[in-house]
Design a protein around this motif. Structure first.
Motif, short mmCIF file in Angstrom:
data_model
loop_
_atom_site.label_atom_id
_atom_site.label_comp_id
_atom_site.label_asym_id
_atom_site.label_seq_id
_atom_site.Cartn_x
_atom_site.Cartn_y
_atom_site.Cartn_z
N PRO A 197 21.68 31.27 -3.10
CA PRO A 197 22.50 32.21 -3.85
C PRO A 197 23.15 31.28 -5.17
CG PRO A 197 22.88 32.89 -1.58
CD PRO A 197 22.06 31.67 -1.76
N ALA A 198 23.43 30.02 -4.66
CA ALA A 198 23.89 29.29 -5.79
C ALA A 198 22.98 28.75 -6.89
CB ALA A 198 24.47 27.89 -5.07
N GLY A 199 21.60 28.66 -6.08
CA GLY A 199 20.66 28.30 -6.97
C GLY A 199 20.31 29.41 -8.20
N LEU A 200 20.32 30.55 -7.50
CA LEU A 200 19.93 31.75 -8.37
C LEU A 200 20.88 31.82 -9.32
CD1 LEU A 200 18.46 34.33 -5.66
CD2 LEU A 200 17.23 32.87 -7.22
N LEU A 201 22.08 31.84 -9.03
CA LEU A 201 23.22 32.02 -9.93
C LEU A 201 23.36 30.94 -11.05
CD1 LEU A 201 25.79 33.43 -10.70
CD2 LEU A 201 27.12 32.00 -9.27
N LEU A 202 22.95 29.63 -10.64
CA LEU A 202 22.83 28.69 -11.83
C LEU A 202 21.62 28.73 -12.38
CD1 LEU A 202 23.71 25.84 -12.57
CD2 LEU A 202 22.44 24.93 -10.92
N ALA A 203 20.47 29.12 -12.00
CA ALA A 203 19.35 29.42 -12.61
C ALA A 203 19.54 30.60 -13.71
CB ALA A 203 18.07 29.90 -11.89
N TRP A 208 20.23 32.26 -19.22
CA TRP A 208 20.85 32.79 -20.43
C TRP A 208 21.09 31.81 -21.46
CZ3 TRP A 208 25.16 35.35 -16.49
CH2 TRP A 208 24.44 36.55 -15.90
N GLY A 209 21.32 30.71 -21.30
CA GLY A 209 21.66 29.52 -22.24
C GLY A 209 20.44 29.17 -22.89
N CYS A 211 18.03 31.43 -23.27
CA CYS A 211 17.74 32.66 -24.17
C CYS A 211 18.60 32.54 -25.49
CB CYS A 211 18.00 33.99 -23.53
SG CYS A 211 16.75 34.24 -22.11
N ALA A 212 19.71 32.28 -25.25
CA ALA A 212 20.66 32.25 -26.50
C ALA A 212 20.38 31.12 -27.36
CB ALA A 212 22.04 31.80 -26.13
N LEU A 213 19.88 29.84 -26.82
CA LEU A 213 19.41 28.77 -27.68
C LEU A 213 18.03 29.13 -28.66
CD1 LEU A 213 19.23 25.97 -28.62
CD2 LEU A 213 18.05 25.03 -26.64
N LEU A 214 17.25 29.94 -27.97
CA LEU A 214 15.86 30.46 -28.51
C LEU A 214 16.21 31.38 -29.39
CD1 LEU A 214 13.51 30.79 -25.47
CD2 LEU A 214 13.54 28.95 -27.23
N ARG A 215 17.09 32.10 -29.34
CA ARG A 215 17.60 33.17 -30.47
C ARG A 215 18.09 32.36 -31.64
NH1 ARG A 215 20.36 38.80 -28.50
NH2 ARG A 215 20.37 38.83 -30.67
N PHE A 216 18.80 31.40 -31.20
CA PHE A 216 19.38 30.65 -32.20
C PHE A 216 18.43 29.86 -33.24
CE2 PHE A 216 21.19 26.73 -33.74
CZ PHE A 216 22.10 26.92 -34.65
N LEU A 217 17.61 29.17 -32.46
CA LEU A 217 16.35 28.37 -32.86
C LEU A 217 15.36 29.03 -33.75
CD1 LEU A 217 15.78 25.51 -30.30
CD2 LEU A 217 17.27 25.34 -32.36
N SER A 218 14.87 30.38 -33.12
CA SER A 218 13.76 31.08 -33.67
C SER A 218 14.06 32.37 -33.85
CB SER A 218 12.55 30.65 -32.93
OG SER A 218 11.42 31.48 -33.59
N PRO A 219 15.02 32.92 -34.52
CA PRO A 219 15.38 34.23 -34.60
C PRO A 219 14.18 35.23 -34.91
CG PRO A 219 16.25 33.23 -36.58
CD PRO A 219 15.74 32.19 -35.75
N GLY A 220 13.28 34.71 -35.51
CA GLY A 220 12.11 35.50 -36.24
C GLY A 220 11.16 35.92 -35.03
N TYR A 221 11.13 35.12 -33.85
CA TYR A 221 10.38 35.43 -32.63
C TYR A 221 11.27 35.99 -31.73
CZ TYR A 221 6.53 32.39 -34.93
OH TYR A 221 5.66 32.29 -35.64
N PHE A 222 12.61 35.57 -31.47
CA PHE A 222 13.14 35.98 -30.19
C PHE A 222 14.63 36.63 -30.56
CE2 PHE A 222 11.15 31.79 -29.35
CZ PHE A 222 10.38 32.26 -28.05
N GLU A 224 14.99 39.80 -30.96
CA GLU A 224 15.10 41.01 -29.91
C GLU A 224 15.45 40.75 -28.47
OE1 GLU A 224 15.69 43.90 -31.48
OE2 GLU A 224 15.41 43.12 -33.51
N MET A 225 15.11 39.56 -28.25
CA MET A 225 15.19 39.00 -26.83
C MET A 225 16.83 39.21 -26.27
SD MET A 225 14.04 35.81 -24.87
CE MET A 225 15.26 34.71 -25.82
N PRO A 226 17.16 39.82 -25.24
CA PRO A 226 18.38 40.14 -24.63
C PRO A 226 18.64 38.67 -24.02
CG PRO A 226 16.74 41.23 -23.30
CD PRO A 226 16.14 40.82 -24.43
N VAL A 227 19.93 38.43 -24.33
CA VAL A 227 20.72 37.25 -23.61
C VAL A 227 21.04 37.20 -22.25
CG1 VAL A 227 22.15 35.39 -23.81
CG2 VAL A 227 21.36 36.51 -25.81
N PHE A 228 21.96 38.39 -21.90
CA PHE A 228 22.36 38.42 -20.75
C PHE A 228 21.68 39.64 -19.84
CE2 PHE A 228 25.87 37.06 -23.30
CZ PHE A 228 26.20 35.79 -22.88
N ALA A 229 20.26 39.26 -19.34
CA ALA A 229 19.28 40.01 -18.58
C ALA A 229 19.23 39.65 -17.73
CB ALA A 229 18.18 40.60 -19.68
N ILE A 230 19.01 40.38 -16.63
CA ILE A 230 18.74 39.91 -15.19
C ILE A 230 17.12 40.67 -14.88
CG2 ILE A 230 19.46 39.77 -12.70
CD1 ILE A 230 22.24 40.03 -13.70
#
Length: 512
Positions: A197-203, A208-209, A211-222, A224-230
């Motif tokens: 459980p700790a590993g899954l939570l950390l993962a 999420w981090g 995904c947020a970084l990819l949306r910031f670095l490449s908004p043209g590709y990412f 529409e990608m959700p950040v807080f998705a499971i």
């Protein structure tokens, strides 16, 4: 869509944002398109964002619904330009459905294209390139799992070494080897109760981090990608792989624990450091290094596991390190002299006056101006680099200064896409290298060293007690030897418990 809505009637259209800004349009306005069939009038129903292609070629984008397109442009559209997009329902065998579509409409398979990237993520692509990625992903998963097995095996070996006397006591009390193996496996599964459980939570937080970084670095590709998705399948797969890895890792330590001899355990000779017949040789090294090497050679199993761990990490690092060169060849990074704006002369001829470069240079927000293809004091191309804080007003002033009979190319969006793609791939490559280094080197080596150190702490207590009993037997020979054997057994058991308590209260890292 930034404003309004998609066209619902044949006489409605959605226009791009650059068309709105340059022509001063808003929703509800009327526009007139000059075509081969004459003038066509449409009502602006919405505004959509620009694309890199629209900005690069300095054109406007107009989007109609299917009925409006058929009424106005179907006859002028070539057959090769007609495309139909199909969206499948969830939990459908997409490849089988594609084959059914080809059979029903007598279509050759090469006339049906696939969104290879999307189907690849859904594990439903038979594209050759995606199949190669599947194989590479499977190999990497096996290698990382093997690295995890080495790490967990080292942790379990450390735990078994610290509990050698405890297992000896269990064998003295009648426990069988099978029961001891089951005990070690249950201890490993007990780790899973908190570690998974700790590993899954950390993962999840890490993903999420990322995904947020990819949306910031490449908004043209990412964008529409959700950040807080499971991803529930991803979490279940991670838990299953973790559980399987722990069970495989527990096999060797459990076998080792079941082979502990009861008499050896309680007599204080069950240390992980084997007897070394030759004394430590100082040589050219300092005393600390010589003793460390001498002590490491005493435990061949730990030395073997540590050597394999280091070797495995080096092999993984070097093998995956080649992807850095692949990245630099496959994705061309943006050059420092890449222009943000390019102005081409009329019909790509040297028709841009030299004075234009000086005029553009004086516009606020312009960083650098340089020309190409100069003939008779005129440029063919004028390249312009903008400052980071440059706004669209700067671009419009450059457009006004260049005039009408030029080709104006705004490359800012395409440059951002190039940088974003390169940075995104770099995050994947270097992130994986960091994970390999952490798993295969630091964790395994630390646990193996902890195993040797903590087992030595326990053995020192038990050996001291054994020597005490031997001394008492020598000083008081009149006392019956059986009494000393009983006292020795009791003190050894107490020493084992004391050593176990000390180890339990000074837990080595990476064991929790």
């Amino acid at each position: 869509m930034k404003e309004g809505s998609f066209p619902e009637c044949p006489d409605e259209a959605v226009v791009s944002e650059n068309m709105k800004e340059q022509l001063g349009l808003k929703t509800g306005d009327k526009i007139t398109l000059k075509t081969l069939k004459g003038n066509l009038e449409y009502i602006v129903s919405g505004i959509t964002g620009d694309t890199s292609m629209i900005m690069k070629w300095d054109v406007f984008g107009v989007f109609l619904n299917e009925e409006g397109y058929r009424d106005s442009f179907l006859n002028e559209t070539e057959t090769k330009d007609m495309e139909y997009y199909v969206q499948f329902q969830p939990f459908v065998n997409i490849q089988k459905s594609i084959n059914n579509i080809c059979e029903s409409f007598s279509l050759p398979k090469d006339k049906v294209g696939e969104n290879a990237k999307l189907l690849g993520l859904m594990m439903q692509s038979d594209d050759t390139y995606m199949m190669q990625l599947y194989i590479a992903a499977a190999v990497l998963a096996v290698l990382v799992s093997a690295a995890g097995i080495f790490m967990i095996t080292g942790s379990l070996n450390s735990s078994v070494a610290r509990q050698t006397e405890f297992f000896g006591m269990l064998r003295c009390l009648g426990a069988t080897g099978k029961q001891v193996r089951k005990f070690v496996k249950r201890e490993a599964l007990n780790w899973c109760r908190t570690a998974i459980p700790a590993g899954l939570l950390l993962a999840s937080f890490v993903i999420w981090g990322i995904c947020a970084l990819l949306r910031f670095l490449s908004p043209g590709y990412f964008k529409e990608m959700p950040v807080f998705a499971i991803s529930l399948p991803g979490l279940l797969a991670g838990a299953a792989i973790g559980l399987l890895t722990v069970l495989l890792s527990a096999y060797a330590p459990a076998k080792r624990a079941s082979e502990v001899s009861p008499l050896t355990a309680v007599s204080g000779n069950a240390g992980t450091v084997n007897e070394i017949k030759k004394p430590a040789v100082k040589g050219c090294f300092p005393v600390e290094i010589s003793l460390g090497i001498h002590h490491a050679k005493g435990s061949r199993k730990n030395l073997f596991l540590m050597t394999v761990s280091f070797g495995f990490s080096i092999v993984l690092f070097l093998a995956f390190g080649t992807t850095v060169d692949f990245m630099n060849h496959a994705l061309k990074p943006l050059q420092p002299n890449a222009p943000d704006i390019s102005v081409f002369g009329e019909n790509n001829t040297p028709s841009l006056p030299e004075e234009l470069a000086g005029i553009v240079k004086e516009i606020p927000g312009v960083k650098t101006v340089y020309g190409e293809g100069m003939e008779a004091g005129k440029y063919t191309v004028l390249n312009i680099q903008l400052e980071k804080k440059a706004s669209n007003e700067t671009v419009e002033k450059i457009r006004e200064a260049a005039g009408e009979n030029v080709l104006f190319s705004d490359k800012r969006m395409s440059n951002e896409e190039v940088k974003g793609a390169y940075y995104s791939f770099a995050v994947l490559v270097y992130g994986f290298l960091v994970v390999i280094s952490l798993i295969a080197t630091n964790c395994s080596s630390t646990n193996l060293l902890a195993s040797s150190i903590f087992s030595s702490i326990e053995n020192s207590f038990i050996k001291a007690i054994s020597k005490l009993c031997a001394s008492c037997a020598f000083l008081f020979p009149s006392i019956h030897s059986t009494s000393f054997q009983r006292v020795s057994l009791s003190l050894n058991l107490s020493g084992a418990c004391l050593g176990r308590w000390i180890s339990a209260n000074t837990t080595p890292p990476f064991l929790v």
